[in-house]
Design a protein around this motif. Structure first.
Motif, PDB file in Angstrom:
ATOM      1  N   LYS A   1       0.944  -1.400   0.069  1.00  0.00           N
ATOM      2  CA  LYS A   1      -0.076   0.003  -0.018  1.00  0.00           C
ATOM      3  C   LYS A   1       0.854   1.282  -0.052  1.00  0.00           C
ATOM      4  O   LYS A   1       0.330   2.337  -0.497  1.00  0.00           O
ATOM      5  CB  LYS A   1      -0.962  -0.047   1.168  1.00  0.00           C
ATOM      6  CG  LYS A   1      -0.319  -0.146   2.529  1.00  0.00           C
ATOM      7  CD  LYS A   1      -1.149  -0.270   3.764  1.00  0.00           C
ATOM      8  CE  LYS A   1      -0.677  -0.605   5.017  1.00  0.00           C
ATOM      9  NZ  LYS A   1      -1.472  -0.798   6.030  1.00  0.00           N
ATOM     10  N   TYR A   2       2.082   1.063   0.578  1.00  0.00           N
ATOM     11  CA  TYR A   2       2.934   2.341   0.723  1.00  0.00           C
ATOM     12  C   TYR A   2       3.879   2.435  -1.025  1.00  0.00           C
ATOM     13  O   TYR A   2       4.213   3.516  -1.194  1.00  0.00           O
ATOM     14  CB  TYR A   2       3.931   2.254   1.606  1.00  0.00           C
ATOM     15  CG  TYR A   2       3.363   1.814   2.995  1.00  0.00           C
ATOM     16  CD1 TYR A   2       2.554   2.869   3.425  1.00  0.00           C
ATOM     17  CD2 TYR A   2       3.814   0.687   3.666  1.00  0.00           C
ATOM     18  CE1 TYR A   2       1.975   2.537   4.850  1.00  0.00           C
ATOM     19  CE2 TYR A   2       3.192   0.384   4.668  1.00  0.00           C
ATOM     20  CZ  TYR A   2       2.422   1.584   5.439  1.00  0.00           C
ATOM     21  OH  TYR A   2       1.848   1.066   6.571  1.00  0.00           O
TER      22      TYR A   2
ATOM     23  N   ASN B   1       6.230   0.150  -1.852  1.00  0.00           N
ATOM     24  CA  ASN B   1       7.366  -0.857  -1.804  1.00  0.00           C
ATOM     25  C   ASN B   1       6.919  -2.054  -2.563  1.00  0.00           C
ATOM     26  O   ASN B   1       5.833  -2.535  -2.701  1.00  0.00           O
ATOM     27  CB  ASN B   1       7.484  -1.403  -0.505  1.00  0.00           C
ATOM     28  CG  ASN B   1       8.041  -0.088   0.525  1.00  0.00           C
ATOM     29  OD1 ASN B   1       8.689   0.643   0.035  1.00  0.00           O
ATOM     30  ND2 ASN B   1       7.154  -0.015   1.642  1.00  0.00           N
TER      31      ASN B   1
ATOM     32  N   SER C   1       9.365   2.449  -1.803  1.00  0.00           N
ATOM     33  CA  SER C   1       8.392   3.313  -2.059  1.00  0.00           C
ATOM     34  C   SER C   1       9.113   4.666  -2.450  1.00  0.00           C
ATOM     35  O   SER C   1       8.778   5.338  -3.352  1.00  0.00           O
ATOM     36  CB  SER C   1       7.357   3.587  -0.804  1.00  0.00           C
ATOM     37  OG  SER C   1       6.734   4.506  -1.215  1.00  0.00           O
TER      38      SER C   1
ATOM     39  N   MET D   1       2.247  10.655   2.719  1.00  0.00           N
ATOM     40  CA  MET D   1       2.244   9.344   2.488  1.00  0.00           C
ATOM     41  C   MET D   1       0.731   9.028   2.169  1.00  0.00           C
ATOM     42  O   MET D   1       0.568   8.087   1.458  1.00  0.00           O
ATOM     43  CB  MET D   1       2.671   8.645   3.518  1.00  0.00           C
ATOM     44  CG  MET D   1       2.789   7.094   3.546  1.00  0.00           C
ATOM     45  SD  MET D   1       3.342   6.334   2.062  1.00  0.00           S
ATOM     46  CE  MET D   1       5.057   5.821   2.443  1.00  0.00           C
ATOM     47  N   THR D   2      -0.137   9.778   2.691  1.00  0.00           N
ATOM     48  CA  THR D   2      -1.616   9.406   2.628  1.00  0.00           C
ATOM     49  C   THR D   2      -1.878   9.478   1.377  1.00  0.00           C
ATOM     50  O   THR D   2      -2.402   8.949   0.628  1.00  0.00           O
ATOM     51  CB  THR D   2      -2.330  10.456   3.549  1.00  0.00           C
ATOM     52  OG1 THR D   2      -1.980  10.663   4.820  1.00  0.00           O
ATOM     53  CG2 THR D   2      -3.903  10.042   3.411  1.00  0.00           C
TER      54      THR D   2
ATOM     55  N   ARG E   1      -0.037   9.471  -1.350  1.00  0.00           N
ATOM     56  CA  ARG E   1       0.976   8.289  -2.199  1.00  0.00           C
ATOM     57  C   ARG E   1       0.050   7.243  -2.017  1.00  0.00           C
ATOM     58  O   ARG E   1      -0.306   6.560  -3.141  1.00  0.00           O
ATOM     59  CB  ARG E   1       2.196   8.418  -1.526  1.00  0.00           C
ATOM     60  CG  ARG E   1       3.169   7.279  -2.209  1.00  0.00           C
ATOM     61  CD  ARG E   1       4.513   7.108  -1.662  1.00  0.00           C
ATOM     62  NE  ARG E   1       5.202   8.181  -2.256  1.00  0.00           N
ATOM     63  CZ  ARG E   1       6.260   8.071  -3.122  1.00  0.00           C
ATOM     64  NH1 ARG E   1       6.543   6.901  -3.473  1.00  0.00           N
ATOM     65  NH2 ARG E   1       7.011   8.793  -3.761  1.00  0.00           N
ATOM     66  N   GLN E   2      -0.444   7.170  -0.830  1.00  0.00           N
ATOM     67  CA  GLN E   2      -1.434   5.662  -0.819  1.00  0.00           C
ATOM     68  C   GLN E   2      -2.682   5.740  -1.537  1.00  0.00           C
ATOM     69  O   GLN E   2      -2.918   4.870  -2.415  1.00  0.00           O
ATOM     70  CB  GLN E   2      -1.718   5.407   0.632  1.00  0.00           C
ATOM     71  CG  GLN E   2      -0.614   4.922   1.483  1.00  0.00           C
ATOM     72  CD  GLN E   2      -0.944   4.578   2.976  1.00  0.00           C
ATOM     73  OE1 GLN E   2      -0.425   5.206   3.652  1.00  0.00           O
ATOM     74  NE2 GLN E   2      -2.070   3.495   3.091  1.00  0.00           N
TER      75      GLN E   2
END
Lengths: 205, 99, 554, 548
Positions: free
Chosen positions: D358-359, D361, D449, D470-471, D473-474
């Motif tokens: 989900k990140y 990676n 990621s 990060m949010t 990105r997800q």
């Protein structure tokens, strides 16, 4: 001198065996062909407790022989040395193949082979089958293993073997299963002794 | 092999028969017939068992975006959701060309 | 490289070949006809059953294109697809007979019989072959093989019957795929993983060099269109199914013990000195030979003891007005792959030779000699040399001879006291207009040996046996086979090796009644799907397709 | 003060002593084939660090078979260093009790067995490296006692010719030759005169003619026949939404059908877009046959290669303007330089993976398979030491920071579900589980990621470098993750927000027509087309034959 269990004995006179019951026909036939017996756990004096193998898996017969009837003895580790004499057709059996893999990974121990492999290696009589287990005997370990070390060793050996492995640690007459020790299912472990099985906390003593 | 059935409420009746695709490995065929209900039906025969919820997700998304109304028959030989989507969008294209 | 025919699916191929906006599909995906045999075996069906029938014009010529979808179940022919082809060809024939030119094209992309409906596949293919042979009298019947699957199995025999074969260099043709030969005869005979060997042996270029295909062209739709139009207008016909004397002369010069290289064979092919062949009737001899069910019944019915023939694997004799013919084992045959009674290179051509001679002899007679085919063929010969030379053409020669004899008015009865398997059965048995069999459990009747079928369909032998138990479509035994309706008569109280007068009389009676039943009946194969069992259960889908085709054709 | 008598050449003495013990079987560097086992048993000692050459394609197969057969009473507890664990005997060496420790980079074909051997304790892992890391450590703390490598030919003086498949031979030999290691080479042929000298005889201690030529696999050949419409669709999106948008000049393609599709779209779709001469003239890549149409069509100025590719020899020789070719007419490859170029000279890396979390990676390590990653983590990362600028690199520079610098493009192309209908986008990578099972220090993530700048799926492109949290990105990942569990978290509203910000692009945003994604768009549709493009110079291995 004490003979450790699983030592093979070649008899001078195959007829001189002593038993509580009458000797079955298959025992006589077996001795006719091989005249070998295996040292059993038990009190040794002038008489040595032995077992006679038949050609079927469940054929075992308990008897005694006189010390004077011993022509020669073979330790489990002697069997190991004979692996190079096994013909290729036999060597392809899974139990032999597994032994070949495993032997490079037990160099820190004094050890050997029991069971049908031991019998075939010493006598040259084909006893091992496609389904034979591999019985290993670790004798006099230099230092006691921890549960973790035993577990690691067991995992390694089990990986290398394609057949079922039965590994017994022998401390003179006493013997216990490496697997039972490694898996540590209970606090105590069953140790086979001269006087019968007993439960012990530390089998290495 | 597994047979699946779905029904979606839809609003855009189709007027043509459409056929796309081949029942080849990793692929599927779609047959669309006009109907005069207010919903679409899907009769699916799939060679890969156990993907009912994946089918449901793919189809819900599709009908959310494109509420085509008709009776669908799908014969699937292991198509991925991506391929299912591609074939469904080909159905759209054929409808566009013919209308 | 941009207008590829090969890249297209079967439907697109048909449309691409036809003039713009002229293509019209018959019995298409919306007609709701799928194979009734696949879902019960847990196999996903296709709405067209892998066969596309498309009418239209090609350079303004009326055509019907039959296009087989190679990527659905390997292009295997089952009941529905098979019936679509047969009924389309029938209508094409009728139109041409009525003076309206329609040119049939078949795009081959097929492994032959669809193993999940093996018995239907075999019947259908023999029916397709019958139609092609008759159609060729009116118009060229053109075959295209763009490639990917190519053309294998029973359908390779069909390609050899076409007037003209056009391919790309990505086409392969062979009776037995390399995997099957490896399964039956071992990797030493044919290593199915050796792609160079496969392409050098079965690939279009080698096939062109040795007369198996007529033209290898670029994979380009326009190239196909113009080559087809030219073929039609110039009425090209290779008469590939009638090169019997050429091939019998060639085969005589071939050392069966030596695996030929492609170069060696090409040289051999180019330097054949052709001479005529005729096989004398079998005569009695003093040397008992190993027995087989086929030989047993040949000797019983002709009363020729220890029948001897110049070609030891083919026995024939004209007795009491009937021509009997049987293919038998010869354990010392110099072709190792025919020693158990298989139909090999020589056998197909020799049978064709015998029947061609008979047609010729009777050509001006009003009453034609009836032919009794005694069927005991465990299979065709699986071998490398066989494939290199093109064993499918040998089988096609005999298919053609039987079909032409029947169409000329010879009544043909197949009597099955032994095995009737695969290409062997197509070549020697399935072109008869009446089939009679003994109800004996030793008889195997099928499209492929169980071992090969299991390997090709990725099932275990057990799974395969389970599947065949439940579906007559895949039955291996004569009792289940009867449920298809293709048998005229199943003789229940005679066994394969019976030799009592009683048994012989029953068999003779059955043959006689089949022959008299043929009086004033059609000379085609329609009996198999027109009888009661076939209509009620055995060939329901076939008859449904036929009706639908009647409706949609015009 | 150090002891006056300290021996500062103990390693050299040790080497000389070992060599002296073997003089009876060494004849002026040359050892007879049948003496190979005895040689290894004499020259190698317990606990030695041994480098065994096993590249992706080229394997010192004769020496590895020989090593697996030595007497474990004489040689044991070796520490093996191998970039690629490919052949069964590479692991037999451990099972046979000859070696116990392994440092490696890639174990594709043996990935199942290796993870079982680790968990059973037969084999201890030093580390799973990238190629560059492994080569680097050969010069720091993993200097070898013995190296076992392969070459095509040797001359009578012991000079070596490594030809097309030079690969990593020079870097391995150099690490031993100048640090008292013993260099043992298997050669396929001994000749009077070499076509050219790739390794001077001074650096070589022992030459053995192998019983058969070293194993060489056509690992990088992809048959265009198997490229699907979805791969073509993703290729079209990548060309428009990344290659064109960022004006990419230099690239490395990971191997796979996704990248093969792009290579085959350049001369067709790329030409339609008028991009010829504008993008990707420079390549660091193995000479994959699917590049032939782009080369012939005039797209490519230069290709440097890590290694060779079976069947491409003649073609490469005939195109010295494009490939690195020696005076002798054969290509020169070099895996170490190739990796270096990938790290510091390229605008972009494009690859594929088996799972993305989900990140963002990604990893090719899935349940029960410990494959390692070879060069991908280097190729697929942003080297922060880079200073030279290019348009593409600059185009990723954040606008709000005056001190910011550009970034390498790292692109992952995946279908949302794999062919077994398992989701590629997952909550947790299988690699996390594998870490625990194999007792690894790090989770075996292939590309982190933070290094991943773009993800392409059949749904669209996520421009991850544009996200500012990060949010976000997800959310960008979810928006292109289709109906995978991750993808279902997205919705039409979020998708449109991301599209408006330019963080996600759908095919229609890129003016890519989904229905134009047909195989007819490929410049070559099968191997024969490639042969035709190459004017008959490409000679595909038999297993790819599909025409007559």
């Amino acid at each position: 001198m004490e003979l450790i269990p699983h030592t093979l004995i070649k008899l001078k006179n195959k007829d001189l065996i002593y038993a509580d019951t009458s000797v079955p026909a298959w025992v006589k036939k077996s001795l006719e062909i091989s005249s070998y017996s295996v040292v059993r756990r038990g009190f040794q004096s002038e008489y040595i407790p032995v077992g006679i193998r038949g050609f079927k898996k469940n054929q075992r017969f308990a008897a005694c022989i006189k010390k004077s009837n011993i022509e020669s003895t073979y330790l489990p580790s002697d069997a190991l040395k004979k692996i190079d004499t096994v013909p290729n057709t036999r060597l392809n059996l899974p139990a032999f193949q597994s032994l070949l893999k495993i032997r490079n990974h037990l160099s820190m121990f004094e050890w050997g082979v029991g069971g049908s492999l031991q019998f075939e290696l010493i006598t040259g009589i084909p006893m091992v089958t496609e389904k034979s287990d591999l019985d290993l005997l670790i004798t006099c370990p230099p230092v006691p293993l921890s549960h973790k070390e035993a577990n690691q060793l067991l995992k390694k050996l089990q990986f290398l073997s394609t057949v079922h492995l039965d590994i017994q640690v022998l401390n003179h007459q006493n013997g216990f299963s490496l697997e039972e020790f490694a898996l540590q299912r209970n606090k105590t472990i069953l140790v086979k002794t001269m006087v019968g099985p007993i439960l012990m906390d530390d089998p290495w003593i | 092999m597994e047979k699946l059935y779905f029904k979606f409420t839809t609003t855009q009746p189709v007027t043509k028969f459409v056929h796309v695709g081949v029942v080849a490995s990793g692929d599927l065929e779609i047959i669309l017939r006009p109907n005069n209900h207010s919903y679409s039906t899907l009769n699916i025969i799939t060679g890969s068992d156990g993907f009912k919820s994946t089918w449901s997700n793919v189809l819900s998304r599709f009908f959310d975006r494109y509420p085509l109304q008709g009776d669908f028959e799908i014969n699937d030989f292991g198509a991925t959701p991506g391929v299912v989507n591609l074939r469904l969008s080909q159905v759209m294209e054929v409808l566009k060309n013919e209308q | 490289m941009n207008n590829s025919l090969l890249e297209l699916n079967a439907r697109e191929r048909a449309v691409a070949l036809l003039d713009k906006d002229t293509a019209q599909e018959l019995i298409g995906p919306f007609d709701n006809i799928i194979s009734p045999h696949l879902i019960p075996q847990n196999i996903v069906p296709e709405s067209d059953d892998g066969v596309i029938i498309m009418k239209g014009q090609l350079k303004h010529l009326n055509c019907v294109i039959i296009s087989i979808e190679g990527s659905f179940q390997g292009g295997g022919i089952g009941e529905v697809g098979g019936a679509k082809i047969v009924s389309a060809l029938e209508h094409t024939l009728l139109d041409n007979k009525n003076g309206e030119k329609v040119y049939p094209l078949i795009i081959f992309d097929t492994g032959g019989v669809r193993l999940q409906e093996a018995n239907y596949g075999l019947l259908s293919i023999s029916e397709i072959q019958n139609m092609i042979i008759e159609l060729k009298q009116y118009v060229p019947v053109i075959g295209l093989i763009p490639g990917r699957v190519g053309s294998f199995g029973g359908m390779s025999i069909t390609t050899a019957l076409m007037s003209y074969i056009i391919t790309t260099d990505k086409a392969r043709i062979g009776l037995n795929g390399p995997e099957v030969i490896e399964q039956e005869a071992g990797a030493r005979e044919f290593d199915s993983s050796d792609k160079n060997l496969i392409w050098n042996t079965l690939g279009a270029k080698q096939r062109k060099a040795t007369g198996i295909v007529d033209e290898v062209i670029d994979d380009d739709v326009d190239a196909f269109r113009s080559t087809i139009a030219k073929t039609i207008l110039e009425k090209k016909d290779s008469n590939r199914d009638q090169q019997v004397n050429f091939y019998l002369s060639l085969i005589e010069t071939l050392d069966p013990a030596h695996m030929l290289t492609t170069q060696e064979y090409t040289n051999l092919y180019r330097h054949v000195s052709v001479h005529d062949h005729h096989l004398n009737s079998a005569i009695p001899s003093d040397y008992p030979t190993i027995t087989s069910r086929g030989r047993h019944w040949f000797e019983q019915l002709t009363q020729i003891k220890n029948a001897h023939s110049d070609i030891p694997t083919v026995l024939h004799a004209l007795v009491n007005g009937y021509e009997y013919i049987s293919i038998v084992p010869d354990k010392n045959n110099n072709f190792p792959r025919v020693r158990h009674g298989e139909v090999g290179l020589k056998e197909g051509y020799t049978v064709a030779n015998v029947i061609n001679d008979l047609i010729d002899r009777d050509k001006d007679k009003k009453t034609k000699t009836p032919i009794v085919i005694i069927v005991d063929v465990p299979s065709q010969a699986y071998g490398y040399n066989e494939e290199l030379v093109g064993i499918h053409m040998s089988l096609a020669a005999s298919v053609s001879a039987y079909a032409r004899a029947r169409q000329a008015g010879h009544k043909i009865i197949s009597f099955i006291p032994g095995d009737a398997v695969s290409g062997g059965f197509l070549a020697h048995g399935l072109q008869s207009n009446r089939l009679i069999a003994l109800n004996d459990s030793s008889i195997t009747i099928q499209a492929m040996s169980k071992e090969s079928a299991a390997r090709i369909t990725n099932r275990s032998l057990q799974e395969l046996e389970q599947a065949t138990k439940n579906t007559p479509a895949m039955a291996y035994d004569i009792k289940n086979y009867q449920k298809l309706g293709s048998l005229f008569y199943l003789i229940s109280n005679v066994k394969s090796y019976d030799s009592s007068d009683y048994a012989i009389n029953i068999v003779k009676n059955a043959i006689n009644s089949a022959i008299s039943d043929l009086e004033n009946k059609p000379t085609d194969l329609s009996f198999r799907y027109n009888n009661k069992i076939a209509k009620e259960s055995g060939r329901v889908a076939t008859n449904k397709i036929r009706l639908l085709m009647d409706k949609q054709w015009n | 003060m150090t002891n006056k008598n300290h021996n500062w050449a103990s390693q050299r003495d040790e080497k000389n002593l070992r060599m002296a013990n073997a003089t009876s079987i060494i004849n002026n560097k040359f050892v007879r084939t049948e003496n190979a086992k005895e040689l290894l048993e004499t020259l190698i000692q317990p606990n030695d660090r041994v480098v065994l050459e096993g590249d992706n394609q080229k394997q010192a197969s004769f020496l590895s078979e020989t090593l697996a057969s030595v007497d474990c009473a004489r040689i044991h507890d070796l520490h093996m260093i191998m970039s690629s664990v490919s052949r069964p005997e590479h692991l037999d060496i451990f099972e046979n009790g000859i070696a116990t420790k392994l440092d490696f980079s890639f174990a594709g074909p043996q990935s199942n067995r290796i993870s079982k051997m680790i968990s059973s304790g037969i084999l201890k892992i030093g580390d799973i490296h990238t190629y560059l890391e492994l080569y680097a450590r050969l010069f720091v703390d993993l200097t070898p006692n013995v190296v076992l490598v392969a070459a095509d030919k040797a001359d009578k003086q012991g000079n070596l010719y490594t030809g097309y498949n030079t690969e990593e031979t020079p870097v391995i030999i150099e690490s031993a030759a100048f640090k008292n290691g013993i260099v043992i080479v298997q050669v396929s042929e001994i000749v009077d005169k070499l076509p050219r000298v790739d390794i001077p005889s001074d650096w070589v201690d022992i030459i053995i003619q192998s019983d058969k030529p070293y194993q060489l696999e056509p690992l990088f050949t992809r048959d265009p026949q198997n490229i699907t419409e979805l791969q073509i669709l993703m290729g079209m999106m990548a060309i428009r939404g990344i290659y064109e948008k960022h004006h990419v000049q230099s690239v490395n393609h990971g191997i796979g059908f996704n990248t093969a599709a792009i290579e085959l779209l350049l001369p067709t779709y790329g030409n339609q877009l008028g991009l010829k001469g504008k993008i990707v003239p420079y390549w660091e890549v193995n000479p994959t046959p699917t590049l032939i149409p782009a080369i012939e069509n005039g797209w490519i100025k230069s290709i440097h290669s890590f290694g060779g590719e079976v069947g491409m020899e003649q073609y490469i020789s005939a195109r010295p303007d494009v490939f690195f070719v020696g005076k002798d007419g054969t290509m020169r490859s070099n895996r170490a330089y190739g990796q270096m170029a990938g790290q510091y000279a390229l605008d972009m890396f494009v690859g594929s993976t088996l799972q993305i979390d989900k990140y963002g990676n990604s990893s090719t390590v899935t349940n029960g398979r410990l494959s390692g990653f070879g060069g991908a983590p280097n190729m697929g990362s942003n080297p922060t030491g880079r200073r030279h600028s290019s348009t593409a690199w600059q185009s990723l520079k954040p606008t709000d920071n005056p001190l910011a610098k550009g970034q390498k493009l790292v692109v992952q192309i995946v279908e949302t579900y794999n062919s077994a209908k398992k989701p590629v986008f997952v909550e947790h990578l299988d690699a996390e589980k594998v870490q625990k099972e194999a007792n690894l220090e790090n989770v075996p993530i292939m590309i982190y990621s933070e290094d991943t700048t773009h993800i392409v799926t059949e749904e669209g492109i996520a421009y991850l470098y544009k996200t500012n949290s990060m949010t976000e990105r997800q959310e960008a990942i979810e928006a292109i993750a289709g109906v995978t569990p991750l993808g279902l978290r997205s919705n039409a509203k979020k998708l449109n927000q991301l599209r408006n910000k330019g963080i996600v692009a759908l095919p229609e945003d890129l003016k890519v027509n989904r229905l134009a994604a047909k195989r007819s768009l490929l410049a070559a549709k099968n191997m024969e087309d490639l042969v035709k493009w190459s004017k008959g110079l490409y000679n595909p291995p038999a297993k790819f034959r599909s025409w007559s």
